[in-house]
Design an enzyme around this catalytic site. Structure first.
Site, PDB file in Angstrom:
ATOM      1  NE  ARG A   8      37.187  37.480  40.627  1.00 48.12           N
ATOM      2  CZ  ARG A   8      38.144  38.423  40.668  1.00 48.12           C
ATOM      3  NH1 ARG A   8      38.159  39.451  39.816  1.00 48.12           N
ATOM      4  NH2 ARG A   8      39.120  38.338  41.534  1.00 48.12           N
TER       5      ARG A   8
ATOM      6  CE  LYS B 295      44.951  43.538  38.203  1.00 46.42           C
ATOM      7  NZ  LYS B 295      44.829  43.758  39.630  1.00 46.42           N
TER       8      LYS B 295
ATOM      9  CE1 TYR C 231      44.182  47.235  38.004  1.00 49.99           C
ATOM     10  CE2 TYR C 231      43.893  48.745  39.831  1.00 49.99           C
ATOM     11  CZ  TYR C 231      44.131  47.474  39.362  1.00 49.99           C
ATOM     12  OH  TYR C 231      44.328  46.455  40.243  1.00 49.99           O
TER      13      TYR C 231
HETATM   14  N1  NDP Z   1      40.229  45.619  45.930  1.00 56.96           N
HETATM   15  C1  NDP Z   1      40.970  44.697  45.378  1.00 56.96           C
HETATM   16  O1  NDP Z   1      42.196  44.847  45.256  1.00 56.96           O
HETATM   17  C2  NDP Z   1      40.356  43.438  44.880  1.00 56.96           C
HETATM   18  C3  NDP Z   1      39.007  43.284  44.756  1.00 56.96           C
HETATM   19  N2  NDP Z   1      38.497  42.100  44.317  1.00 56.96           N
HETATM   20  C4  NDP Z   1      37.062  42.030  44.118  1.00 56.96           C
HETATM   21  O2  NDP Z   1      36.522  41.020  44.952  1.00 56.96           O
HETATM   22  C5  NDP Z   1      35.373  40.493  44.348  1.00 56.96           C
HETATM   23  C6  NDP Z   1      35.358  38.995  44.593  1.00 56.96           C
HETATM   24  O3  NDP Z   1      36.428  38.344  43.970  1.00 56.96           O
HETATM   25  P1  NDP Z   1      36.585  36.730  44.076  1.00 56.96           P
HETATM   26  O4  NDP Z   1      36.720  36.309  45.476  1.00 56.96           O
HETATM   27  O5  NDP Z   1      37.646  36.328  43.155  1.00 56.96           O
HETATM   28  O6  NDP Z   1      35.188  36.317  43.446  1.00 56.96           O
HETATM   29  P2  NDP Z   1      34.127  35.190  43.774  1.00 56.96           P
HETATM   30  O7  NDP Z   1      33.026  35.355  42.797  1.00 56.96           O
HETATM   31  O8  NDP Z   1      34.790  33.881  43.906  1.00 56.96           O
HETATM   32  O9  NDP Z   1      33.622  35.582  45.220  1.00 56.96           O
HETATM   33  C7  NDP Z   1      32.455  36.275  45.515  1.00 56.96           C
HETATM   34  C8  NDP Z   1      31.982  35.777  46.862  1.00 56.96           C
HETATM   35  O10 NDP Z   1      30.912  36.609  47.291  1.00 56.96           O
HETATM   36  C9  NDP Z   1      29.835  35.781  47.665  1.00 56.96           C
HETATM   37  N3  NDP Z   1      28.571  36.496  47.539  1.00 56.96           N
HETATM   38  C10 NDP Z   1      27.852  36.734  46.416  1.00 56.96           C
HETATM   39  N4  NDP Z   1      26.706  37.366  46.730  1.00 56.96           N
HETATM   40  C11 NDP Z   1      26.704  37.515  48.083  1.00 56.96           C
HETATM   41  C12 NDP Z   1      25.790  38.065  49.005  1.00 56.96           C
HETATM   42  N5  NDP Z   1      24.632  38.590  48.593  1.00 56.96           N
HETATM   43  N6  NDP Z   1      26.101  38.037  50.319  1.00 56.96           N
HETATM   44  C13 NDP Z   1      27.264  37.500  50.754  1.00 56.96           C
HETATM   45  N7  NDP Z   1      28.180  36.967  49.910  1.00 56.96           N
HETATM   46  C14 NDP Z   1      27.895  36.981  48.591  1.00 56.96           C
HETATM   47  C15 NDP Z   1      29.943  34.573  46.773  1.00 56.96           C
HETATM   48  O11 NDP Z   1      29.204  33.497  47.329  1.00 56.96           O
HETATM   49  P3  NDP Z   1      28.922  32.134  46.505  1.00 56.96           P
HETATM   50  O12 NDP Z   1      30.250  31.477  46.359  1.00 56.96           O
HETATM   51  O13 NDP Z   1      28.020  31.398  47.416  1.00 56.96           O
HETATM   52  O14 NDP Z   1      28.327  32.559  45.209  1.00 56.96           O
HETATM   53  C16 NDP Z   1      31.447  34.348  46.825  1.00 56.96           C
HETATM   54  O15 NDP Z   1      31.805  33.707  48.010  1.00 56.96           O
HETATM   55  C17 NDP Z   1      35.375  40.984  42.897  1.00 56.96           C
HETATM   56  O16 NDP Z   1      34.416  42.005  42.739  1.00 56.96           O
HETATM   57  C18 NDP Z   1      36.735  41.589  42.702  1.00 56.96           C
HETATM   58  O17 NDP Z   1      36.711  42.707  41.850  1.00 56.96           O
HETATM   59  C19 NDP Z   1      39.277  41.013  44.047  1.00 56.96           C
HETATM   60  C20 NDP Z   1      40.625  41.111  44.141  1.00 56.96           C
HETATM   61  C21 NDP Z   1      41.266  42.368  44.487  1.00 56.96           C
HETATM   62  C1  PYR Z   2      41.744  44.576  41.664  1.00 57.81           C
HETATM   63  C2  PYR Z   2      41.551  43.224  41.181  1.00 57.81           C
HETATM   64  O1  PYR Z   2      42.511  42.507  40.944  1.00 57.81           O
HETATM   65  C3  PYR Z   2      40.218  42.712  41.010  1.00 57.81           C
HETATM   66  O2  PYR Z   2      39.252  43.392  41.321  1.00 57.81           O
HETATM   67  O3  PYR Z   2      40.117  41.573  40.548  1.00 57.81           O
HETATM   68 MG    MG Z   3      42.000  40.813  39.856  1.00 57.75          MG
END
Ligand code: NDP
Ligand code: PYR
Ligand code: MG
Length: 535
Positions: A143, A161, A90
């Site tokens: 993504r 997963k 993972y």
């Molecule tokens: N721990 C966990 O279980 C999980 C972790 N994640 C992680 O979360 C992350 C985001 O996922 P997701 O929401 O789908 O992805 P997105 O790419 O949709 O979201 C990223 C967000 O961060 C913003 N961003 C980028 N650069 C900056 C910056 N310098 N300052 C502030 N904001 C910034 C983007 O802004 P803009 O839209 O303006 O580009 C966007 O709003 C991934 O790395 C993923 O691995 C996700 C799901 C589960």
């Molecule tokens: C953990 C997860 O689902 C992600 O980073 O997208």
């Molecule tokens: Mg995910």
């Protein structure tokens, strides 16, 4: 099936564990070395082989090959060494496996459903490796963690997963189906890669994309009407509309939006217990306003309402920033989900937001490594005794902060949880585990709950129940250092407990047949497959 074929079927193959009598009966004489091993002896040998690889990616390749050779042995090994193997099957290693998918490809697994075949998706689904399916994890590879568009390489995520649906949730491996929807890629490096294994085409968009997703869902409903369909690692512009479109039509949820939200609420509940405060009084800054971040904000907001606030009051406890800065009402680029959190004033950058808001909680879902700078963390720590900081982006190379830095910049006062695994912290001479606030604490339990309770939908009530159960399982007290989530080694037992609670919520929400708690507990127990050779 002759002996050769049997050895090639990872679900039935026992390798050196076939007994002498079985070897005779099944046409295996001469096809295996003479020694007959127990599963434990096989697992010991496999573990030594695993340790023989120094690089995580090579360990990943080894484990994937073992999975494709002998699933019982693979799951015995992973289940017995979950702490050590989780980072390999993972995050973070699965991220590297996705980026290098076409180079490290060995054998197919799951289904590749590609756009050029859009007219015959039912036929494609009929080719699935196993007839009966409890859980499908599907991605379009756009993504992948924080690594962006990986095209067909995204297949590593549904495989990883679903491996955990089995290792942690106990879903039978033959009842899982990884799916990659290949709608092309906009990753120019992949398009130019001579060995790229996906459809060499830019991504299909707009109505064509929506029509393809619709056709896929129709095919799933026709072929596998009882399966749980989990959406994974879709880009934000698609993730929420897809969830909204299908959530009331089938058993489905979006792991990045809903699974993430549940685990974060669980970890946050533990953190708040440790600070002696109340959830409703937390001031939360979120870095990132994508589908994961807004999902997290929505669930915490709901929990704050349950803790006595109005929805409006709860929304005022959030400051959410993206690349363009704070979400404010004057911005014209906000989605309706983001606008609910829009504040007054200018769209100032994260550092200013942290100074102004004096947050008690800082959560990163931005994909940006090192976004939580020393200055930002020190500013936050100046305004609160126990700063709660969750750098949640994956993989490790995209984490907003390293827990060791957070501890140093806050004189050890930080309460931290990360998306990817980190070694324990040394705080005042004590070793403190870093909780991994990752949806892996939720999705296997959700699959188990839906399967065991025969739930027809995944409701918000089920996810909130899972979050609460997780927080309780962590057993946080007001002691200064304690884990925010249960240990990874206990994940399987915790998943069963969380599944029971989520299944009860399904019954309460009217999406599962009437059942008692004892009945659901028994159903969960019966559903959980154990990695052992049947008699
Ligand atoms: N721990 C966990 O279980 C999980 C972790 N994640 C992680 O979360 C992350 C985001 O996922 P997701 O929401 O789908 O992805 P997105 O790419 O949709 O979201 C990223 C967000 O961060 C913003 N961003 C980028 N650069 C900056 C910056 N310098 N300052 C502030 N904001 C910034 C983007 O802004 P803009 O839209 O303006 O580009 C966007 O709003 C991934 O790395 C993923 O691995 C996700 C799901 C589960
Ligand atoms: C953990 C997860 O689902 C992600 O980073 O997208
Ligand atoms: Mg995910």
């Amino acid at each position: 099936m002759d002996g050769h074929e049997l050895l090639g079927d990872p679900l039935r193959n026992r390798g050196t564990a076939f007994t002498t009598a079985q070897r005779g009966e099944l046409g295996l004489d001469g096809l295996l070395p003479p020694v007959v091993e127990t599963l434990e002896e096989q697992a010991d040998r496999a573990y030594r082989a695993f340790l023989g690889y120094a690089k995580p990616i090579n360990r990943h390749i080894y484990l994937r090959q073992l999975q494709d050779t002998n699933e019982t042995l693979f799951y015995r090994l992973v289940t017995d060494h979950l702490d050590e193997m989780l980072p390999v099957v993972y995050t973070p290693t699965v991220g590297e496996a996705c980026t290098r998918f076409s180079d490290i490809y060995r054998r197919p697994r799951g289904l590749f459903v590609s756009y050029p075949e859009r007219g015959r998706l039912r036929e494609v689904l009929r080719n699935r490796p196993h007839r009966e399916v409890d859980v499908i994890v599907v991605t379009d590879g756009q993504r992948i963690l924080g690594l962006g568009d990986q095209g067909v390489g995204g297949m590593g995520i549904p495989i990883g997963k679903l491996g955990l649906y089995t290792a942690v949730g106990g879903i039978h491996p033959a009842r899982t189906l990884p799916v990659l929807l290949d709608v092309g890629t906009d990753n120019e490096e992949l398009l130019a890669h001579p060995r790229y294994l996906g459809w060499r085409h830019h991504r299909v968009t707009g109505a064509d994309y929506d029509g393809f997703i619709d056709a896929f869902v129709d095919a799933v409903r026709a072929e596998l009407p009882d399966a749980l369909l989990q959406w994974e690692d879709f880009a934000t512009p698609h993730a929420r509309p897809i969830l909204a479109r299908y959530r009331d039509r089938l058993r489905t949820f979006n792991d990045d939006i809903q699974g993430t939200a549940a685990v974060v609420l669980g970890a946050l509940t533990s953190a708040v217990t440790m600070t002696g405060g109340r959830l409703r009084d937390q001031r939360v800054v979120l870095a990132g306003a994508g589908s994961a971040a807004i999902g997290v904000a929505d669930m915490i907001r709901t929990a704050m309402v349950a803790d006595g606030l109005t929805d409006e009051e709860a929304a005022r406890n959030f400051w959410i920033a993206d690349v363009a800065g704070l979400l404010v009402g004057s911005r014209t680029d906000l989605s309706p989900e983001q606008r609910r959190y829009a504040r007054d004033g200018e769209a100032r950058p994260l550092a200013e937001v942290v100074r102004d808001a004096t947050p008690t909680v800082l959560i990163g879902l931005s994909t940006v490594r090192g976004l939580f700078t020393e200055q930002i963390v020190r500013d936050m720590a100046a305004g609160t005794d126990r700063p709660v900081i969750f750098p949640l982006s994956n993989p490790t190379s995209h984490s907003e902060a390293d827990p060791a830095d957070l501890a140093a910049w806050t004189d050890g006062r930080v309460l931290v949880a990360t998306g990817s695994p980190y070694p324990p912290l040394e705080v005042n001479g004590r070793s403190v585990p870093v909780a991994q606030s990752n949806n892996v604490y939720v999705f296997p339990a959700m699959g188990l709950a839906v399967t065991a309770a025969k739930a027809t939908r995944v409701t918000d009530g089920m996810l909130v129940a899972a979050a609460t159960a997780l927080g309780e399982a962590a057993g946080a007290t007001d002691a200064p250092v304690a884990p925010l989530l249960p240990p990874i080694a206990d994940m399987r037992a915790v998943a069963a407990e969380v599944a029971v609670v989520a299944a009860m919520a399904a019954v309460e929400d009217g999406v599962a047949p009437e059942a008692t708690e004892a009945g659901l507990r028994e159903a969960v127990r019966k559903t959980q497959w154990e990695p052992a050779y049947p008699d």
